[in-house]
Structure formats: C-alpha cells, structure tokens
Design an enzyme around this catalytic site. Structure first.
Site, short mmCIF file in Angstrom:
data_model
loop_
_atom_site.label_atom_id
_atom_site.label_comp_id
_atom_site.label_asym_id
_atom_site.label_seq_id
_atom_site.Cartn_x
_atom_site.Cartn_y
_atom_site.Cartn_z
N TYR A 120 0.81 -1.20 0.00
CA TYR A 120 0.00 0.00 0.00
C TYR A 120 0.85 1.26 0.00
O TYR A 120 0.48 2.26 -0.58
CB TYR A 120 -0.95 -0.04 1.19
CG TYR A 120 -2.31 0.48 0.83
CD1 TYR A 120 -3.00 1.33 1.65
CD2 TYR A 120 -2.90 0.12 -0.38
CE1 TYR A 120 -4.25 1.81 1.31
CE2 TYR A 120 -4.13 0.59 -0.73
CZ TYR A 120 -4.81 1.44 0.12
OH TYR A 120 -6.03 1.90 -0.23
N HIS A 129 -13.20 9.76 1.14
CA HIS A 129 -12.27 8.80 1.77
C HIS A 129 -10.92 9.44 2.08
O HIS A 129 -9.92 8.74 2.17
CB HIS A 129 -12.09 7.57 0.87
CG HIS A 129 -13.32 6.72 0.78
ND1 HIS A 129 -13.58 5.85 -0.25
CD2 HIS A 129 -14.39 6.62 1.60
CE1 HIS A 129 -14.75 5.25 -0.05
NE2 HIS A 129 -15.26 5.70 1.05
N ASN A 177 -19.92 5.00 -16.78
CA ASN A 177 -19.06 3.93 -16.26
C ASN A 177 -18.76 2.92 -17.37
O ASN A 177 -19.52 2.78 -18.32
CB ASN A 177 -19.77 3.22 -15.08
CG ASN A 177 -18.77 2.62 -14.09
OD1 ASN A 177 -17.94 3.34 -13.55
ND2 ASN A 177 -18.83 1.33 -13.87
N GLU A 219 -18.86 -0.20 -17.07
CA GLU A 219 -19.75 -1.37 -16.99
C GLU A 219 -20.97 -1.00 -16.14
O GLU A 219 -20.96 0.02 -15.44
CB GLU A 219 -19.00 -2.54 -16.36
CG GLU A 219 -18.43 -2.20 -14.99
CD GLU A 219 -17.45 -3.23 -14.42
OE1 GLU A 219 -17.24 -4.27 -15.01
OE2 GLU A 219 -16.92 -2.93 -13.33
#
Ligand code: NAD
Length: 265
Positions: A77, A129, A227, A229
């Site tokens: 990360y 976030h 998007n 999908e």
C-alpha cells in the site's frame, strides 16, 4: 455525439443544482489502477485486499507498526500511495473542473484519495475517503500537510496527544463527521447527480445516490451514470440511465455540447 451523451448534456443544462460523484474509474486513464475493474488491484491480487481490510485495526492496536508498514512497504500500500501522489489529471478530471467553471456542476464528491480533481482545478471537492496528500489526527480530526509533521518518532502525535494517521479513510474506519455532513447536504440539495467511474459497492458512499433518489419528496431527481460497466445502481434502477464508456472521453464530449449551447444563446 451519442444520444445518451446528448441527453446528459440537456439534463445538465436544465438542472438547478447538479453535483458529480466520482470513483477510482475516473483516474484509471491517469494510470492509477482501480480496485474492482477488470484490471483492478484487488481483481488481480487478493492478498492486497486482505491486508487493506486489516490496516485500520493495525493502526488502533499498534500505530507504530502501522506507520512502519505504510512507510516501508514498497510494492504494497505504501508503494500505491507513492504512485498515487505522482498522478496527473486526465481529460475526465479537467472536464469536471470546466463544468464547475461554467456553473453547471456545483460540487464533486469523490471516493478517490489521489487529489486529481483539485489538481485539475475543481474548487468545491469533498474527499469522502480522505487524501494521500494529508495526515489527520485520529482523536481530534485536525488535518495536516506532510511538511508540518515530523516522522522521526513514530507514530507522529498531535498537540492533543492523539496518534496521527494518513488522512485516507481505511476500511472499517468511520468517515470523518465533517465529510459525512457535507456529502449528505450536497446529495440532498442536488437535482442531478452525475456519477463517474464507480462500481458503487463501497458503503456508505454508495448510499449517497440512493439517499438523493429515494429521500422523501425527491423522486424527480436525475441520476446519470458514466461507467465502463453496469453497476448495482444500474440494475436497481437508481440511475435513470448509464452512459457506458470511458469518463476521459465522455465528459469532454459533454463539455463540448454544453459550450455549444451556451455560445449559441
Ligand atoms: P472500483 O474499483 O470499485 O470501481 C471502479 C469502476 O470504474 C469499475 O466499475 C470500472 O469498470 C470503472 N472504470 C474503470 N475505468 C474506467 C474509465 N476509464 N471510465 C469509466 N469507468 C471506468 O472503484 P470505487 O467504486 O471508486 O471504489 C474503490 C475504493 O478504492 C474507493 O473507496 C476509493 O477510495 C479507493 N481507490 C481510489 C483510487 C484513487 O484514488 N484513484 C484508486 C483505487 C481505489
């Protein structure tokens, strides 16, 4: 111009208070991989996913080890954060910034931690976030730039005594309350939500379109997805329509269409 792009252009022009929501998909064209798309980090590496799910617990249990892992783990990360920090905006980010300048989009609420909306010039951005460019005290919530905090003694500590972590919201970590309030306020105020590049499976972010669409008297709100999908928002009928394709191609088309309308008035 495709008919759904034309429709989105008209819907945006007719909106009173349009906002955009964005996810990792808008940044894949900047070379930052998403998590769950076909070439996503977790689609290809389940171990990285398992580690990410334990990161917040590690911070609570042992903040020093958390920092050692974040700073030392190239290729996991820590490496991902370094990569993200170097990212550059793509035409999708610039198009949203342009739509804000034109007065069409009032706010961007992003799940992304890469800071690319601000780099592209968007001003009213809610980083749901958090972001890799900031640190945050886990006790009092104060945010800091990296240059303000020494990492000599780990974990770094705030004046209030609390341990400092990345501003990024890790899995199982509560979203900071100031961010939740702003995001909910914008979602309840909007009459059009343009959702760009998210699989819409991460909660509570994914509840924002539902809140906007289903909240009380708000059935007339338009929810438009761009998007690669279909997503649960498409299957469940939360979005009015999906424009399937790349945000870096579709959003600039919308800007072009809006400028044509504005300039012909
Ligand atoms: P996700 O990985 O779950 O979904 C991304 C979606 O975008 C997928 O449906 C994919 O098909 C689509 N997509 C990929 N490239 C696209 C493109 N060019 N145009 C249009 N669609 C495209 O991402 P998420 O929904 O944002 O959730 C993942 C979580 O991981 C978020 O919470 C976010 O904080 C974090 N994350 C952030 C970054 C970043 O900051 N750039 C990158 C990876 C993950």
């Amino acid at each position: 111009m495709g008919s759904s792009i034309q429709q989105a252009t008209n819907d945006l022009m007719n909106s009173r208070y349009a906002i955009a929501l964005s996810g990792a998909g808008i940044s894949t064209e900047s070379g930052i991989p998403d998590f769950r798309g076909p070439k996503g980090i977790w689609t290809t590496d389940r171990e990285a996913e398992a580690k990410a799910y334990q990161r917040y617990e590690l911070f609570l249990r042992d903040p020093k080890s958390y920092w050692e892992e974040m700073l030392g783990s190239k290729g996991t990360y820590g490496g991902f954060y370094d990569e993200v920090r170097k990212g550059k905006p793509n035409p999708g980010h610039y198009a949203l910034a342009e739509l804000e300048k034109l007065g069409v989009i009032k706010c961007v609420i992003t799940q992304n931690i890469d800071g690319l909306h601000e780099k592209a010039g968007s001003k009213n951005v809610v980083e749901y976030h958090g972001g890799v460019h900031k640190l945050r005290c886990a006790s009092c919530g104060t945010r800091f730039g990296f240059e303000e905090i020494s990492l000599e003694n780990l974990p770094p500590r705030c004046k209030c005594g609390g341990a400092i972590k990345y501003d990024v919201v890790h899995f199982k970590e509560p979203i900071p309350s100031d961010v939740v309030e702003r995001a909910e306020e914008e979602s309840l105020k909007c009459d059009l939500m343009l959702i760009c590049g998210t699989s819409a499976v991460v909660y509570p972010f994914a509840s924002l379109p539902r809140m906007a669409k289903l909240g009380g008297h708000r059935a007339s709100i338009k929810v438009v997805e761009i998007n690669a999908e279909s997503t649960p928002l498409t299957y469940e009928g939360i979005s009015d329509y999906l424009i399937q394709g790349k945000t870096g191609e579709i959003l600039p088309e919308i800007v072009k269409g809006i400028k044509l309308i504005v300039n012909s008035r």
